[in-house]
Design an enzyme around this catalytic site. Structure first.
Site, PDB file in Angstrom:
ATOM      1  N   ASP A   1      11.340  -3.953  -3.734  1.00 57.03           N
ATOM      2  CA  ASP A   1      11.266  -5.384  -3.663  1.00 57.03           C
ATOM      3  C   ASP A   1      12.633  -6.291  -3.014  1.00 57.03           C
ATOM      4  OD1 ASP A   1       9.137  -7.643  -5.247  1.00 57.03           O
ATOM      5  OD2 ASP A   1      10.895  -8.441  -4.488  1.00 57.03           O
TER       6      ASP A   1
ATOM      7  N   TRP B   1       2.902  -4.223 -12.128  1.00 62.72           N
ATOM      8  CA  TRP B   1       2.050  -3.094 -11.091  1.00 62.72           C
ATOM      9  C   TRP B   1       2.640  -1.829 -11.624  1.00 62.72           C
ATOM     10  CZ3 TRP B   1      -0.558  -4.067  -5.794  1.00 62.72           C
ATOM     11  CH2 TRP B   1      -1.569  -5.449  -5.966  1.00 62.72           C
TER      12      TRP B   1
ATOM     13  N   ASP C   1       1.510  -5.930  -3.239  1.00 65.14           N
ATOM     14  CA  ASP C   1       1.240  -7.221  -3.804  1.00 65.14           C
ATOM     15  C   ASP C   1       2.400  -8.234  -2.991  1.00 65.14           C
ATOM     16  OD1 ASP C   1       0.223  -9.528  -5.308  1.00 65.14           O
ATOM     17  OD2 ASP C   1       1.395  -8.739  -7.292  1.00 65.14           O
TER      18      ASP C   1
ATOM     19  N   GLY D   1       7.542  -6.533 -11.596  1.00 62.03           N
ATOM     20  CA  GLY D   1       7.324  -4.863 -12.283  1.00 62.03           C
ATOM     21  C   GLY D   1       6.131  -4.798 -13.087  1.00 62.03           C
TER      22      GLY D   1
ATOM     23  N   LYS E   1      -2.660  -7.160  -1.075  1.00 59.58           N
ATOM     24  CA  LYS E   1      -2.922  -8.605  -1.276  1.00 59.58           C
ATOM     25  C   LYS E   1      -2.872  -9.460   0.009  1.00 59.58           C
ATOM     26  CE  LYS E   1      -0.132 -11.565  -3.419  1.00 59.58           C
ATOM     27  NZ  LYS E   1       0.490 -11.936  -4.633  1.00 59.58           N
TER      28      LYS E   1
ATOM     29  N   ASP F   1      14.632  -5.537   2.032  1.00 65.86           N
ATOM     30  CA  ASP F   1      13.464  -6.055   2.798  1.00 65.86           C
ATOM     31  C   ASP F   1      12.606  -5.289   3.449  1.00 65.86           C
ATOM     32  OD1 ASP F   1      11.992  -7.669   4.475  1.00 65.86           O
ATOM     33  OD2 ASP F   1      13.507  -9.129   4.856  1.00 65.86           O
TER      34      ASP F   1
HETATM   35  C1  LIG Z   1       3.327 -11.670  -6.450  1.00 62.51           C
HETATM   36  S1  LIG Z   1       5.051 -10.987  -6.495  1.00 62.51           S
HETATM   37  C2  LIG Z   1       4.586  -9.234  -6.944  1.00 62.51           C
HETATM   38  C3  LIG Z   1       4.372  -9.148  -8.383  1.00 62.51           C
HETATM   39  C4  LIG Z   1       4.048  -7.682  -8.858  1.00 62.51           C
HETATM   40  N1  LIG Z   1       3.120  -6.909  -8.315  1.00 62.51           N
HETATM   41  C5  LIG Z   1       4.263  -7.254 -10.303  1.00 62.51           C
HETATM   42  O1  LIG Z   1       3.109  -7.063 -10.677  1.00 62.51           O
HETATM   43  O2  LIG Z   1       5.173  -7.972 -10.920  1.00 62.51           O
HETATM   44  C6  LIG Z   1       5.440 -10.624  -4.695  1.00 62.51           C
HETATM   45  C7  LIG Z   1       6.624 -10.016  -4.600  1.00 62.51           C
HETATM   46  O3  LIG Z   1       6.742  -9.578  -3.104  1.00 62.51           O
HETATM   47  C8  LIG Z   1       8.230  -9.635  -2.705  1.00 62.51           C
HETATM   48  N2  LIG Z   1       8.582  -9.697  -1.440  1.00 62.51           N
HETATM   49  C9  LIG Z   1       7.977 -10.524  -0.517  1.00 62.51           C
HETATM   50  N3  LIG Z   1       8.192 -10.314   0.769  1.00 62.51           N
HETATM   51  C10 LIG Z   1       8.908  -9.010   0.726  1.00 62.51           C
HETATM   52  C11 LIG Z   1       9.588  -8.443   1.764  1.00 62.51           C
HETATM   53  N4  LIG Z   1       9.957  -8.351   2.887  1.00 62.51           N
HETATM   54  N5  LIG Z   1      10.227  -7.015   1.338  1.00 62.51           N
HETATM   55  C12 LIG Z   1      10.246  -6.783   0.025  1.00 62.51           C
HETATM   56  N6  LIG Z   1       9.299  -7.280  -0.887  1.00 62.51           N
HETATM   57  C13 LIG Z   1       9.031  -8.448  -0.633  1.00 62.51           C
HETATM   58  C14 LIG Z   1       8.751 -10.851  -3.522  1.00 62.51           C
HETATM   59  O4  LIG Z   1      10.282 -10.650  -3.669  1.00 62.51           O
HETATM   60  C15 LIG Z   1       7.861 -10.876  -4.701  1.00 62.51           C
HETATM   61  O5  LIG Z   1       8.792 -10.269  -5.695  1.00 62.51           O
END
Ligand SMILES: C[S@@+](CC[C@H](N)C(=O)[O-])C[C@H]1O[C@@H](n2cnc3c(N)ncnc32)[C@H](O)[C@@H]1O
Length: 220
Positions: free
Chosen positions: A92, A66, A133, A64, A173, A108
Protein backbone atom coordinates in the site's frame (compact mmCIF):
# COMPACT_ATOMS: atom_id res chain seq x y z
CA UNK A 1 -23.99 28.33 3.92
CA UNK A 2 -26.58 25.95 2.48
CA UNK A 3 -23.81 23.62 1.27
CA UNK A 4 -22.35 23.44 4.78
CA UNK A 5 -25.72 22.45 6.29
CA UNK A 6 -26.22 19.81 3.62
CA UNK A 7 -22.76 18.31 4.11
CA UNK A 8 -23.28 18.25 7.89
CA UNK A 9 -26.50 16.28 7.29
CA UNK A 10 -24.71 13.87 4.93
CA UNK A 11 -21.97 13.35 7.57
CA UNK A 12 -24.62 12.73 10.25
CA UNK A 13 -26.42 10.20 8.03
CA UNK A 14 -23.12 8.48 7.21
CA UNK A 15 -22.24 8.27 10.91
CA UNK A 16 -25.69 6.89 11.77
CA UNK A 17 -25.42 4.24 9.00
CA UNK A 18 -21.85 3.39 10.00
CA UNK A 19 -22.66 2.90 13.70
CA UNK A 20 -25.66 0.71 12.85
CA UNK A 21 -23.95 -1.24 10.07
CA UNK A 22 -23.94 -4.97 10.90
CA UNK A 23 -20.60 -5.43 9.12
CA UNK A 24 -18.98 -2.67 11.21
CA UNK A 25 -20.27 -4.39 14.35
CA UNK A 26 -19.08 -7.80 13.09
CA UNK A 27 -15.62 -6.38 12.26
CA UNK A 28 -15.29 -5.03 15.81
CA UNK A 29 -16.35 -8.38 17.26
CA UNK A 30 -14.13 -10.47 14.96
CA UNK A 31 -11.07 -8.23 15.30
CA UNK A 32 -10.97 -7.02 11.67
CA UNK A 33 -9.59 -3.56 11.00
CA UNK A 34 -12.33 -2.73 8.49
CA UNK A 35 -15.72 -4.03 7.34
CA UNK A 36 -14.07 -4.60 3.93
CA UNK A 37 -12.95 -8.00 5.26
CA UNK A 38 -16.49 -9.32 4.72
CA UNK A 39 -16.49 -8.36 1.03
CA UNK A 40 -13.49 -10.59 0.38
CA UNK A 41 -14.87 -13.28 2.73
CA UNK A 42 -18.14 -13.44 0.75
CA UNK A 43 -16.34 -13.54 -2.59
CA UNK A 44 -14.01 -16.26 -1.31
CA UNK A 45 -16.77 -18.34 0.26
CA UNK A 46 -18.84 -18.11 -2.91
CA UNK A 47 -16.05 -18.97 -5.35
CA UNK A 48 -13.60 -20.93 -3.10
CA UNK A 49 -10.52 -19.00 -4.21
CA UNK A 50 -8.06 -18.98 -1.28
CA UNK A 51 -6.67 -22.23 0.15
CA UNK A 52 -3.98 -23.23 2.67
CA UNK A 53 -0.56 -23.37 1.01
CA UNK A 54 -1.35 -20.47 -1.32
CA UNK A 55 0.79 -17.44 -2.06
CA UNK A 56 -1.48 -14.39 -2.01
CA UNK A 57 -0.59 -10.84 -3.07
CA UNK A 58 -2.79 -8.07 -1.59
CA UNK A 59 -2.62 -4.78 -3.53
CA UNK A 60 -3.91 -1.68 -1.71
CA UNK A 61 -3.89 -3.52 1.62
CA UNK A 62 -4.18 -0.74 4.24
CA UNK A 63 -5.53 -0.72 6.89
CA UNK A 64 -5.22 -4.50 6.51
CA UNK A 65 -8.63 -6.19 6.76
CA UNK A 66 -8.22 -8.26 3.56
CA UNK A 67 -4.73 -9.36 4.65
CA UNK A 68 -6.15 -10.29 8.07
CA UNK A 69 -8.83 -12.40 6.35
CA UNK A 70 -6.26 -14.12 4.11
CA UNK A 71 -4.02 -14.69 7.17
CA UNK A 72 -6.86 -16.57 8.86
CA UNK A 73 -7.68 -18.59 5.71
CA UNK A 74 -4.06 -19.80 5.58
CA UNK A 75 -3.89 -20.68 9.29
CA UNK A 76 -4.84 -24.03 10.75
CA UNK A 77 -8.26 -23.51 12.39
CA UNK A 78 -8.51 -19.96 11.00
CA UNK A 79 -6.28 -18.50 13.75
CA UNK A 80 -5.24 -14.85 13.50
CA UNK A 81 -1.71 -15.69 14.70
CA UNK A 82 0.65 -18.63 14.96
CA UNK A 83 1.28 -21.19 12.22
CA UNK A 84 0.80 -19.91 8.67
CA UNK A 85 0.48 -22.32 5.77
CA UNK A 86 1.28 -20.12 2.79
CA UNK A 87 2.61 -16.64 2.03
CA UNK A 88 1.03 -13.20 2.02
CA UNK A 89 2.69 -10.20 0.40
CA UNK A 90 0.82 -6.94 0.87
CA UNK A 91 1.36 -3.49 -0.61
CA UNK A 92 0.00 0.00 0.00
CA UNK A 93 0.89 3.64 -0.43
CA UNK A 94 -0.02 4.11 3.24
CA UNK A 95 1.64 2.64 6.32
CA UNK A 96 0.00 -0.48 7.75
CA UNK A 97 0.12 -1.82 11.31
CA UNK A 98 2.00 -5.14 11.11
CA UNK A 99 0.05 -8.39 10.76
CA UNK A 100 1.96 -11.45 11.95
CA UNK A 101 3.39 -13.38 9.00
CA UNK A 102 2.42 -10.78 6.38
CA UNK A 103 5.24 -9.34 4.26
CA UNK A 104 4.27 -5.70 3.91
CA UNK A 105 5.73 -3.27 1.37
CA UNK A 106 4.97 0.45 1.46
CA UNK A 107 4.96 2.09 -1.96
CA UNK A 108 3.08 3.12 -5.07
CA UNK A 109 2.04 0.17 -7.22
CA UNK A 110 2.48 2.35 -10.34
CA UNK A 111 6.22 2.69 -9.70
CA UNK A 112 8.67 0.32 -11.35
CA UNK A 113 10.86 0.15 -8.20
CA UNK A 114 7.86 -0.95 -6.12
CA UNK A 115 6.95 -3.66 -8.64
CA UNK A 116 10.54 -4.88 -8.39
CA UNK A 117 10.23 -5.04 -4.59
CA UNK A 118 7.00 -7.03 -4.93
CA UNK A 119 8.58 -9.48 -7.35
CA UNK A 120 11.65 -9.83 -5.10
CA UNK A 121 9.37 -10.63 -2.15
CA UNK A 122 7.87 -13.42 -4.27
CA UNK A 123 11.36 -14.95 -4.47
CA UNK A 124 10.98 -16.07 -8.07
CA UNK A 125 7.71 -17.89 -7.33
CA UNK A 126 4.27 -17.14 -8.72
CA UNK A 127 1.10 -16.24 -6.85
CA UNK A 128 -2.01 -18.37 -6.59
CA UNK A 129 -4.22 -15.37 -5.90
CA UNK A 130 -3.80 -11.62 -6.42
CA UNK A 131 -6.40 -9.40 -4.75
CA UNK A 132 -6.71 -5.67 -5.39
CA UNK A 133 -8.90 -3.31 -3.39
CA UNK A 134 -6.82 -0.35 -4.64
CA UNK A 135 -8.80 2.84 -5.03
CA UNK A 136 -7.28 6.19 -6.03
CA UNK A 137 -8.13 9.39 -4.14
CA UNK A 138 -11.17 10.79 -5.91
CA UNK A 139 -10.86 14.18 -7.61
CA UNK A 140 -14.60 14.74 -8.16
CA UNK A 141 -14.13 14.71 -11.95
CA UNK A 142 -15.85 11.51 -13.14
CA UNK A 143 -13.65 11.12 -16.22
CA UNK A 144 -10.38 11.69 -14.29
CA UNK A 145 -11.46 9.30 -11.53
CA UNK A 146 -12.51 6.61 -14.05
CA UNK A 147 -9.16 6.97 -15.84
CA UNK A 148 -7.24 6.59 -12.54
CA UNK A 149 -9.23 3.50 -11.59
CA UNK A 150 -8.62 2.05 -15.06
CA UNK A 151 -4.83 2.58 -14.82
CA UNK A 152 -4.65 0.70 -11.50
CA UNK A 153 -6.75 -2.19 -12.82
CA UNK A 154 -4.85 -2.44 -16.11
CA UNK A 155 -1.63 -2.56 -14.08
CA UNK A 156 -3.08 -5.22 -11.77
CA UNK A 157 -4.05 -7.32 -14.83
CA UNK A 158 -0.54 -6.92 -16.26
CA UNK A 159 0.97 -7.86 -12.88
CA UNK A 160 -1.29 -10.93 -12.80
CA UNK A 161 -0.28 -11.91 -16.32
CA UNK A 162 3.39 -11.97 -15.30
CA UNK A 163 3.12 -13.15 -11.70
CA UNK A 164 0.15 -15.54 -11.42
CA UNK A 165 0.32 -19.29 -11.78
CA UNK A 166 -1.48 -20.45 -14.96
CA UNK A 167 -4.62 -21.41 -13.00
CA UNK A 168 -4.31 -18.42 -10.66
CA UNK A 169 -6.97 -15.92 -9.67
CA UNK A 170 -7.21 -12.13 -9.79
CA UNK A 171 -9.85 -10.23 -7.79
CA UNK A 172 -10.18 -6.48 -8.37
CA UNK A 173 -12.48 -3.78 -7.13
CA UNK A 174 -13.87 -1.47 -9.79
CA UNK A 175 -16.82 0.86 -10.27
CA UNK A 176 -19.84 0.79 -12.56
CA UNK A 177 -19.79 3.70 -14.96
CA UNK A 178 -17.33 5.06 -17.45
CA UNK A 179 -14.67 2.50 -18.40
CA UNK A 180 -16.42 -0.48 -16.75
CA UNK A 181 -17.20 -2.38 -19.97
CA UNK A 182 -13.65 -1.93 -21.28
CA UNK A 183 -12.24 -3.39 -18.05
CA UNK A 184 -14.59 -6.37 -18.28
CA UNK A 185 -13.39 -6.88 -21.88
CA UNK A 186 -9.77 -6.74 -20.69
CA UNK A 187 -10.57 -9.43 -18.10
CA UNK A 188 -12.26 -11.55 -20.76
CA UNK A 189 -9.21 -11.26 -23.02
CA UNK A 190 -6.91 -12.27 -20.14
CA UNK A 191 -8.78 -14.93 -18.14
CA UNK A 192 -10.54 -18.16 -19.03
CA UNK A 193 -13.39 -17.47 -16.61
CA UNK A 194 -14.62 -14.00 -15.57
CA UNK A 195 -17.19 -13.41 -12.85
CA UNK A 196 -18.59 -10.07 -11.73
CA UNK A 197 -19.54 -10.17 -8.02
CA UNK A 198 -21.34 -7.65 -5.81
CA UNK A 199 -21.04 -8.97 -2.25
CA UNK A 200 -23.80 -8.08 0.23
CA UNK A 201 -21.18 -6.34 2.38
CA UNK A 202 -20.69 -3.83 -0.46
CA UNK A 203 -23.24 -1.08 0.15
CA UNK A 204 -26.13 -0.99 -2.36
CA UNK A 205 -25.74 2.74 -2.93
CA UNK A 206 -22.08 2.30 -3.86
CA UNK A 207 -21.21 1.75 -7.52
CA UNK A 208 -18.31 -0.44 -6.39
CA UNK A 209 -18.28 -4.00 -7.60
CA UNK A 210 -15.69 -6.76 -8.02
CA UNK A 211 -14.38 -8.75 -10.95
CA UNK A 212 -12.85 -12.17 -10.54
CA UNK A 213 -10.67 -13.66 -13.27
CA UNK A 214 -9.69 -17.33 -13.05
CA UNK A 215 -7.00 -19.06 -15.14
CA UNK A 216 -4.77 -17.16 -17.54
CA UNK A 217 -5.55 -17.62 -21.24
CA UNK A 218 -1.93 -16.95 -22.24
CA UNK A 219 0.43 -17.18 -19.24
CA UNK A 220 3.70 -15.26 -19.82
C1 LIG B 1 -10.28 0.71 0.18
S1 LIG B 1 -8.63 0.81 0.71
C2 LIG B 1 -8.17 -0.87 0.91
C3 LIG B 1 -8.77 -1.55 2.11
C4 LIG B 1 -8.14 -2.90 2.37
N1 LIG B 1 -8.49 -3.86 1.33
C5 LIG B 1 -8.55 -3.48 3.70
O1 LIG B 1 -9.24 -4.49 3.69
O2 LIG B 1 -8.16 -2.93 4.73
C6 LIG B 1 -7.79 1.23 -0.76
C7 LIG B 1 -6.29 1.36 -0.59
O3 LIG B 1 -5.68 1.45 -1.88
C8 LIG B 1 -4.47 2.15 -1.68
N2 LIG B 1 -3.92 2.60 -2.96
C9 LIG B 1 -4.50 3.44 -3.85
N3 LIG B 1 -3.67 3.66 -4.88
C10 LIG B 1 -2.56 2.91 -4.67
C11 LIG B 1 -1.34 2.74 -5.37
N4 LIG B 1 -1.11 3.37 -6.52
N5 LIG B 1 -0.40 1.91 -4.85
C12 LIG B 1 -0.62 1.28 -3.67
N6 LIG B 1 -1.76 1.42 -2.94
C13 LIG B 1 -2.72 2.23 -3.43
C14 LIG B 1 -4.87 3.30 -0.76
O4 LIG B 1 -3.75 3.85 -0.11
C15 LIG B 1 -5.86 2.60 0.19
O5 LIG B 1 -5.23 2.24 1.40
Amino acid sequence: MKTKTKSKKVNKNWLHDHINDPYVKAAQKDGYRARAAYKLKEIDEQLKLIHPGHTVVDLGCAPGAWSQYVRRRLSPGGAAAGQLNGRIISLDLLPMEPIEGVHYIQGDFREESVLTQLEEAMQGGKADVVISDMAPNLTGSASTDAARVAVLIEMAVDFALHNLKPEGVLVVKLFHGSGYNELVDLFKQTFKVVKPVKPKASRDRSTETFLVGVGLKSPV
